[in-house]
Design a protein around this motif. Structure first.
Motif, PDB file in Angstrom:
ATOM      1  N   ILE A 247      42.814  45.159  44.468  1.00 12.16           N
ATOM      2  CA  ILE A 247      42.591  44.485  43.187  1.00 12.16           C
ATOM      3  C   ILE A 247      41.617  45.299  42.334  1.00 12.16           C
ATOM      4  CG2 ILE A 247      41.549  42.435  42.127  1.00 12.16           C
ATOM      5  CD1 ILE A 247      42.596  40.900  44.662  1.00 12.16           C
ATOM      6  N   PHE A 248      40.671  45.943  42.982  1.00 12.93           N
ATOM      7  CA  PHE A 248      39.652  46.704  42.272  1.00 12.93           C
ATOM      8  C   PHE A 248      40.116  48.122  41.912  1.00 12.93           C
ATOM      9  CE2 PHE A 248      35.390  48.874  42.148  1.00 12.93           C
ATOM     10  CZ  PHE A 248      34.903  48.182  41.045  1.00 12.93           C
ATOM     11  N   GLY A 249      41.301  48.504  42.406  1.00 18.74           N
ATOM     12  CA  GLY A 249      41.814  49.828  42.065  1.00 18.74           C
ATOM     13  C   GLY A 249      41.319  50.934  42.974  1.00 18.74           C
ATOM     14  N   ALA A 250      40.594  50.569  44.039  1.00 19.88           N
ATOM     15  CA  ALA A 250      40.076  51.597  44.945  1.00 19.88           C
ATOM     16  C   ALA A 250      41.200  52.185  45.796  1.00 19.88           C
ATOM     17  CB  ALA A 250      38.981  51.019  45.838  1.00 19.88           C
ATOM     18  N   ASP A 251      42.117  51.339  46.257  1.00 23.63           N
ATOM     19  CA  ASP A 251      43.327  51.785  46.958  1.00 23.63           C
ATOM     20  C   ASP A 251      44.488  51.008  46.372  1.00 23.63           C
ATOM     21  OD1 ASP A 251      41.846  53.342  48.925  1.00 23.63           O
ATOM     22  OD2 ASP A 251      41.247  51.408  49.750  1.00 23.63           O
ATOM     23  N   PRO A 252      45.145  51.548  45.359  1.00 16.19           N
ATOM     24  CA  PRO A 252      46.203  50.785  44.684  1.00 16.19           C
ATOM     25  C   PRO A 252      47.276  50.318  45.657  1.00 16.19           C
ATOM     26  CG  PRO A 252      45.674  52.774  43.459  1.00 16.19           C
ATOM     27  CD  PRO A 252      44.933  52.855  44.762  1.00 16.19           C
ATOM     28  N   PRO A 253      47.836  49.132  45.403  1.00 19.84           N
ATOM     29  CA  PRO A 253      48.826  48.553  46.321  1.00 19.84           C
ATOM     30  C   PRO A 253      50.165  49.300  46.250  1.00 19.84           C
ATOM     31  CG  PRO A 253      48.619  47.202  44.366  1.00 19.84           C
ATOM     32  CD  PRO A 253      47.573  48.262  44.256  1.00 19.84           C
ATOM     33  N   ASP A 254      50.930  49.208  47.336  1.00 17.16           N
ATOM     34  CA  ASP A 254      52.263  49.813  47.367  1.00 17.16           C
ATOM     35  C   ASP A 254      53.259  48.935  46.628  1.00 17.16           C
ATOM     36  OD1 ASP A 254      51.228  51.822  49.003  1.00 17.16           O
ATOM     37  OD2 ASP A 254      51.493  50.557  50.773  1.00 17.16           O
ATOM     38  N   ALA A 255      53.007  47.639  46.635  1.00 12.70           N
ATOM     39  CA  ALA A 255      53.913  46.723  45.941  1.00 12.70           C
ATOM     40  C   ALA A 255      53.132  45.482  45.564  1.00 12.70           C
ATOM     41  CB  ALA A 255      55.086  46.360  46.841  1.00 12.70           C
ATOM     42  N   GLY A 256      53.701  44.703  44.661  1.00 15.87           N
ATOM     43  CA  GLY A 256      53.060  43.466  44.249  1.00 15.87           C
ATOM     44  C   GLY A 256      52.541  43.550  42.830  1.00 15.87           C
ATOM     45  N   SER A 257      52.142  42.404  42.294  1.00 18.21           N
ATOM     46  CA  SER A 257      51.669  42.393  40.907  1.00 18.21           C
ATOM     47  C   SER A 257      50.266  41.818  40.840  1.00 18.21           C
ATOM     48  CB  SER A 257      52.625  41.576  40.047  1.00 18.21           C
ATOM     49  OG  SER A 257      52.572  40.217  40.437  1.00 18.21           O
ATOM     50  N   ILE A 258      49.483  42.351  39.927  1.00 18.37           N
ATOM     51  CA  ILE A 258      48.111  41.894  39.719  1.00 18.37           C
ATOM     52  C   ILE A 258      47.955  41.546  38.245  1.00 18.37           C
ATOM     53  CG2 ILE A 258      45.678  42.573  39.736  1.00 18.37           C
ATOM     54  CD1 ILE A 258      46.345  44.466  42.047  1.00 18.37           C
ATOM     55  N   ARG A 259      47.319  40.400  37.983  1.00 16.78           N
ATOM     56  CA  ARG A 259      47.008  40.023  36.616  1.00 16.78           C
ATOM     57  C   ARG A 259      45.504  39.827  36.511  1.00 16.78           C
ATOM     58  NH1 ARG A 259      50.997  36.052  35.938  1.00 16.78           N
ATOM     59  NH2 ARG A 259      49.428  34.427  36.029  1.00 16.78           N
ATOM     60  N   LEU A 260      44.882  40.549  35.582  1.00 15.54           N
ATOM     61  CA  LEU A 260      43.445  40.428  35.372  1.00 15.54           C
ATOM     62  C   LEU A 260      43.204  39.872  33.978  1.00 15.54           C
ATOM     63  CD1 LEU A 260      42.090  43.796  36.832  1.00 15.54           C
ATOM     64  CD2 LEU A 260      41.748  41.527  37.795  1.00 15.54           C
ATOM     65  N   MET A 261      42.418  38.827  33.870  1.00 14.49           N
ATOM     66  CA  MET A 261      42.107  38.192  32.585  1.00 14.49           C
ATOM     67  C   MET A 261      43.397  37.886  31.804  1.00 14.49           C
ATOM     68  SD  MET A 261      39.059  38.840  33.460  1.00 14.49           S
ATOM     69  CE  MET A 261      38.588  40.038  34.706  1.00 14.49           C
ATOM     70  N   GLY A 262      44.419  37.516  32.551  1.00 11.19           N
ATOM     71  CA  GLY A 262      45.665  37.142  31.905  1.00 11.19           C
ATOM     72  C   GLY A 262      46.582  38.301  31.561  1.00 11.19           C
ATOM     73  N   LYS A 263      46.126  39.544  31.806  1.00 10.58           N
ATOM     74  CA  LYS A 263      46.972  40.701  31.479  1.00 10.58           C
ATOM     75  C   LYS A 263      47.536  41.303  32.763  1.00 10.58           C
ATOM     76  CE  LYS A 263      44.510  42.323  27.408  1.00 10.58           C
ATOM     77  NZ  LYS A 263      43.095  42.109  27.689  1.00 10.58           N
ATOM     78  N   ALA A 264      48.835  41.581  32.733  1.00 16.24           N
ATOM     79  CA  ALA A 264      49.435  42.220  33.891  1.00 16.24           C
ATOM     80  C   ALA A 264      48.951  43.662  33.940  1.00 16.24           C
ATOM     81  CB  ALA A 264      50.954  42.168  33.792  1.00 16.24           C
ATOM     82  N   ILE A 265      48.162  43.978  34.956  1.00 14.46           N
ATOM     83  CA  ILE A 265      47.601  45.327  35.032  1.00 14.46           C
ATOM     84  C   ILE A 265      47.344  45.636  36.494  1.00 14.46           C
ATOM     85  CG2 ILE A 265      45.150  44.688  34.900  1.00 14.46           C
ATOM     86  CD1 ILE A 265      44.805  46.966  32.904  1.00 14.46           C
ATOM     87  N   THR A 266      47.718  46.818  36.908  1.00 12.39           N
ATOM     88  CA  THR A 266      47.398  47.231  38.273  1.00 12.39           C
ATOM     89  C   THR A 266      46.452  48.415  38.179  1.00 12.39           C
ATOM     90  OG1 THR A 266      49.546  46.493  39.032  1.00 12.39           O
ATOM     91  CG2 THR A 266      48.344  47.964  40.480  1.00 12.39           C
ATOM     92  N   PRO A 267      45.167  48.185  38.429  1.00 14.47           N
ATOM     93  CA  PRO A 267      44.194  49.273  38.287  1.00 14.47           C
ATOM     94  C   PRO A 267      44.508  50.412  39.257  1.00 14.47           C
ATOM     95  CG  PRO A 267      43.105  47.151  38.683  1.00 14.47           C
ATOM     96  CD  PRO A 267      44.542  46.947  38.927  1.00 14.47           C
ATOM     97  N   ARG A 268      44.448  51.631  38.753  1.00 23.14           N
ATOM     98  CA  ARG A 268      44.690  52.796  39.624  1.00 23.14           C
ATOM     99  C   ARG A 268      43.379  53.400  40.091  1.00 23.14           C
ATOM    100  NH1 ARG A 268      49.511  51.443  40.763  1.00 23.14           N
ATOM    101  NH2 ARG A 268      49.493  53.307  42.070  1.00 23.14           N
ATOM    102  N   GLU A 269      42.301  53.075  39.387  1.00 28.56           N
ATOM    103  CA  GLU A 269      40.972  53.601  39.727  1.00 28.56           C
ATOM    104  C   GLU A 269      39.971  52.465  39.519  1.00 28.56           C
ATOM    105  OE1 GLU A 269      39.125  56.500  40.587  1.00 28.56           O
ATOM    106  OE2 GLU A 269      41.051  57.092  41.436  1.00 28.56           O
TER     107      GLU A 269
END
Lengths: 513, 330
Positions: free
Chosen positions: A307-329
């Motif tokens: 969720i924090f972008g330290a090890d990005p997921p292989d699959a799945g979706s993340i929404r932060l503050m209502g925005k669909a975003i998958t942190p890479r870092e």
């Protein structure tokens, strides 16, 4: 159970580090030709007990009898010669050297003063064949899979004529098929009369291969039972120190939430990360403390890091503050208003040689800069404010953080994120290794922050923290979210039942208390 | 347990050690100066000062870049080779038909282009190391070997001899009696010391070197910081390369900057910057380089052969490392 004389009896073992008890009244008894499971939470003392046994640590009190004789090994090498071999989590062999060399390391066969390679190769191949492993023993160890390397380590251990083989989390880097091979080897060892002590965090594995289980907690041996007589729920309860039926009083600094939760700040679904996490899901709202519970290795930290972008997921979706975003870092997540206090303060948290001031402002430093130059006036003001607010005990802002106590280091790391005014704060074991006073302080601070509108995702191995602190609890088991409990339903019993459920279903022997 | 909370330690212990580590080189420098005042003939003269500063300037310039690299926990072996490339490029530019036709523009480009090119090669070092997670000593070894080859290919292995007062001002010119490269050296030292202490970039360098994982989790752009320090190390090496060829009035890609990486590393070590990263003492590096230079001068001026001076240099480095280790364990 066999009634013959026990192979190993460790009784009333005590071990202190700088006055702190790591082991107090720990005991372990192993019969010949049995597979004994040794389980417990992180810090329960399993590894320390093993190290005392093999002579890596001295003991402060207690007795050890092996094969009927009292022993006190001075080193793991001596223990190995005495018949006790240990295989560690990380394989400590030499990857660049051949399989044969690794097996014979330190006791090479010689002939006329020269190394007798043909004899050693033949013996190594014979040894591995006992475990149904046919590989070219002349190739370097690193050419083979982790499982094979593990087997080589075991073969080496056995070739020392070991009567007792200790395996410290040997399965953590193996896949399911490789685990099966390892279990076959363990059963074969048992058939040959060798005893095995098996340390693992995966409870379902215990039921597949172990005869008995010893549970440790807080440096003590809590119970030793035949595997068949204890179900997973009671096993977990023993590890966590909770009576399945008992309800204890208030034990933490947490109070109830002041108001209803606000907008969603985090929603994660179907996360798959590496081997550990297969399907984890959770959401957090503003003003809410969400607990993430699960046994060690259930994928809690991996989920948080994804969720924090330290090890990005292989699959799945993340929404932060209502925005669909998958942190890479991590920087991406921080920009969205997320903070993360990791579980390992030393490795992932503090910059030891930097001052309290610099550690505290590390994450917001880019905001304290004009034309690339740090505004030290503003920096100092922020540091003073948060040192006061969190009651950080240090000789001053310029003291090096490594000189602070664990509790104060943790407060500085909390302040690192608080001064950034985040919307979501992920806390991985926020009170581990912290003295009781600071612990209650940090817990009440977390509640206070949540009441002010911060969304908190809290990972904790301490059931009290989750039960009393969390407004909502997600339970992870074996990399899956298996339960989603509101505060009212999140009793210790319900959480433990959820942890056990997935395990029981996986092995098909459902035994619920 | 293993990670039992460490109690607040008294401040005296580590601080005495830090003080010792920080000022050991300075104390040695002062002792050496005093010795020279007393013993070495004609030591107290502007000429002696200028000779020593001129000789040490290039080492200091390169060592400053090296200090930043080492502060991130890395090392840059390629600086000597990068000097050779810059030194080969500059005369190629102002001796080219274009440079001869437009002397002003040619001389300007002869300053700017080589330094820029070498800075980019430094950035390449950083990219290589961060992109492929190569150990810095191996990553820059590539450029150490290839760089000198590039320099030789550029010049077909020939010695370039030239006379160009405008360009050579960087190595031979004086401002108010002070050699120009000494001014360049002081500006670079001052700029780097200020950067480390006051700027975001400087703090990020120390955070990356101090605990890379923690820095990343605090949002520090670790890879970008590393690429920049190697680029800066390249820029410093480029500048130093120009100074060397200017002094010599010739450029030999086989010799320019030969062994410079080790001199620079030695200066950083003696200056008290730990090789584990997380700390940077730019002023210390200056003092370290001055100490090594003055030691060599002292021995030569008192009739000790250069070969023996090398041995003493080794002893000094060993002493510096020893004092650092005492600093850590005390």
């Amino acid at each position: 159970m066999p009634t013959s004389a026990p192979l190993l009896v460790m009784r009333d073992i005590e071990k202190r580090f700088q006055g702190v008890h790591a082991l107090a009244k720990a005991s372990l008894e192993v019969q010949p030709a049995e597979i004994m499971a040794l389980v417990g939470q992180n810090g329960a003392g399993k590894s320390t007990l093993i190290k005392v046994l093999t002579g890596a640590y001295g003991r402060d009190a207690g007795s050890i009898d092996f094969s009927g004789r009292p022993i006190a090994f001075a080193s793991p090498q001596e223990a190995q010669r005495g018949g006790i071999s240990t295989i560690y989590q990380e394989i400590n062999l030499v990857p660049f050297r051949s399989v044969t060399e690794n097996i014979f390391l330190g006791r090479e066969r010689r002939r006329f003063g020269l190394l007798d390679w043909s004899r050693m190769n033949a013996e190594a191949a014979d040894l591995l064949r006992r475990f149904d492993i046919a590989i070219d023993v002349r190739r370097p160890l690193m050419d083979y899979s982790t499982a094979i390397q593990q087997m080589v380590a075991i073969a080496r251990a056995v070739s020392f004529k070991a009567q007792l083989v200790i395996m410290d989390e040997p399965t953590s880097s193996l896949d399911e098929r490789e685990v099966e091979v390892l279990f076959d080897v363990m059963r074969r060892l048992r058939a040959e009369g060798v005893a095995v002590v098996f340390i693992t965090h995966r409870l379902d594995e215990l039921y597949q291969v172990c005869d008995r289980v010893t549970v440790m907690r807080d440096g003590r041996t809590i119970a030793t039972r035949p595997m068949a007589e204890v179900d997973k729920l009671h096993l977990i309860a023993a590890m966590l120190g909770r009576d399945v039926e008992a309800v204890r009083g208030h034990a933490t600094g947490f109070t109830a939430a002041a108001g209803p939760a606000g907008d969603e700040v985090l929603s994660a679904e179907g996360l798959r990360i590496g081997r550990r996490v297969r399907d984890s899901r959770l959401d957090v709202r503003a003003g809410q403390i969400v607990g993430l519970a699960g046994l060690l290795g259930s994928g809690r930290t991996e989920t948080a890091r994804a969720i924090f972008g330290a090890d990005p997921p292989d699959a799945g979706s993340i929404r932060l503050m209502g925005k669909a975003i998958t942190p890479r870092e991590p920087a991406d997540a921080i920009a969205m208003g997320v903070g993360y206090c990791s579980e390992d303060r030393k490795a992932d948290g503090i910059v030891p040689d930097m001052s309290v001031r610099e550690n505290l402002t590390l994450a917001i430093l880019p905001r304290l800069v004009a034309m690339g130059v740090v505004d030290e006036g503003r920096q100092r003001a922020i540091v003073e404010k948060f040192m006061k607010r969190l009651a950080i005990k240090a000789s001053g802002p310029e003291q090096k953080i490594r000189e602070l106590s664990g509790g104060n280091q943790q407060k500085v790391l909390l302040a690192r994120w608080l001064c950034a005014d985040p919307k979501l704060l992920i806390l991985d074991e926020p009170t581990r290794g912290i003295d009781v006073g600071a612990k209650a302080e940090i817990q009440s601070l977390i509640r206070e922050l949540a009441d002010q509108g911060l969304g908190v995702l809290m990972i904790s191995s301490e059931l009290e923290e989750i039960v009393e602190g969390a407004d909502r609890v997600f339970v992870l088991s074996d990399g899956r979210t298996v339960a989603d409990l509101p505060h009212a339903q999140a009793s210790a019993r319900a959480i433990m039942a959820a942890m056990a459920h997935e395990d029981a279903a996986a092995t098909g022997e459902v035994a619920r208390g | 347990m293993a990670d039992a909370p460490s109690l607040t330690r008294g401040r005296a212990g580590p601080d005495v050690a830090a003080f010792f580590r920080r000022y050991a080189a300075l104390a040695a420098l002062i002792v050496l100066l005093a010795f020279n005042f007393a013993v070495t003939p004609h030591f107290v003269s502007l000429q002696t000062l200028n000779v020593n500063l001129t000789q040490v300037a290039t080492i200091v310039i390169v060592s400053v870049g090296m200090t930043l690299v080492i502060a991130t926990g890395g090392i840059d072996l390629s600086v000597g080779s990068l000097m050779a490339i810059a030194g080969a490029l500059a005369p190629l530019i102002f001796l080219s038909p274009f440079g001869v036709a437009h002397p002003a523009l040619g001389d300007l480009l002869a300053f700017v282009l080589p330094v820029a090119v070498v800075g980019l090669l430094g950035a390449f070092n950083g990219w290589f190391i961060t992109r492929f997670q190569v150990q810095p000593i191996v990553g820059t070894l590539v450029m150490f070997i290839a760089g000198r080859g590039i320099g030789q290919v550029l010049t077909n292995g020939n010695l370039q001899v030239f006379h160009n007062p405008t360009f050579q001002f960087i190595g031979l010119g004086r401002v108010l009696g002070v050699p120009f490269q000494v001014i360049v050296m002081l500006v670079i030292v001052g700029l780097a010391a200020w950067t480390v202490r006051r700027t975001l970039f400087g703090r990020h360098i120390l955070a990356v070197g101090g605990n890379e994982r923690a820095a990343r989790l605090a949002g520090v752009p670790v890879a970008r910081v590393k690429r920049w320090v190697y680029a800066i190390s390249g820029l410093c090496a480029g500048l130093a390369g120009l100074v060397v060829v200017s002094i010599n009035s010739s450029s030999d890609a086989n010799l320019v900057g030969l062994g410079m990486e080790l001199d620079a590393i030695a200066a950083v070590a003696v200056g008290g910057t730990p090789f584990t990263g997380g700390q940077a003492s730019v002023i210390g590096t200056l003092i370290g380089a001055l100490l090594i230079q003055l030691l060599r001068y002292t021995l030569l001026a008192n009739g000790v052969p250069d070969a023996a001076a090398l041995v003493v240099k080794g002893v000094i480095i060993a002493g510096a490392v020893w004092s650092q280790q005492r600093g850590r364990t005390a």
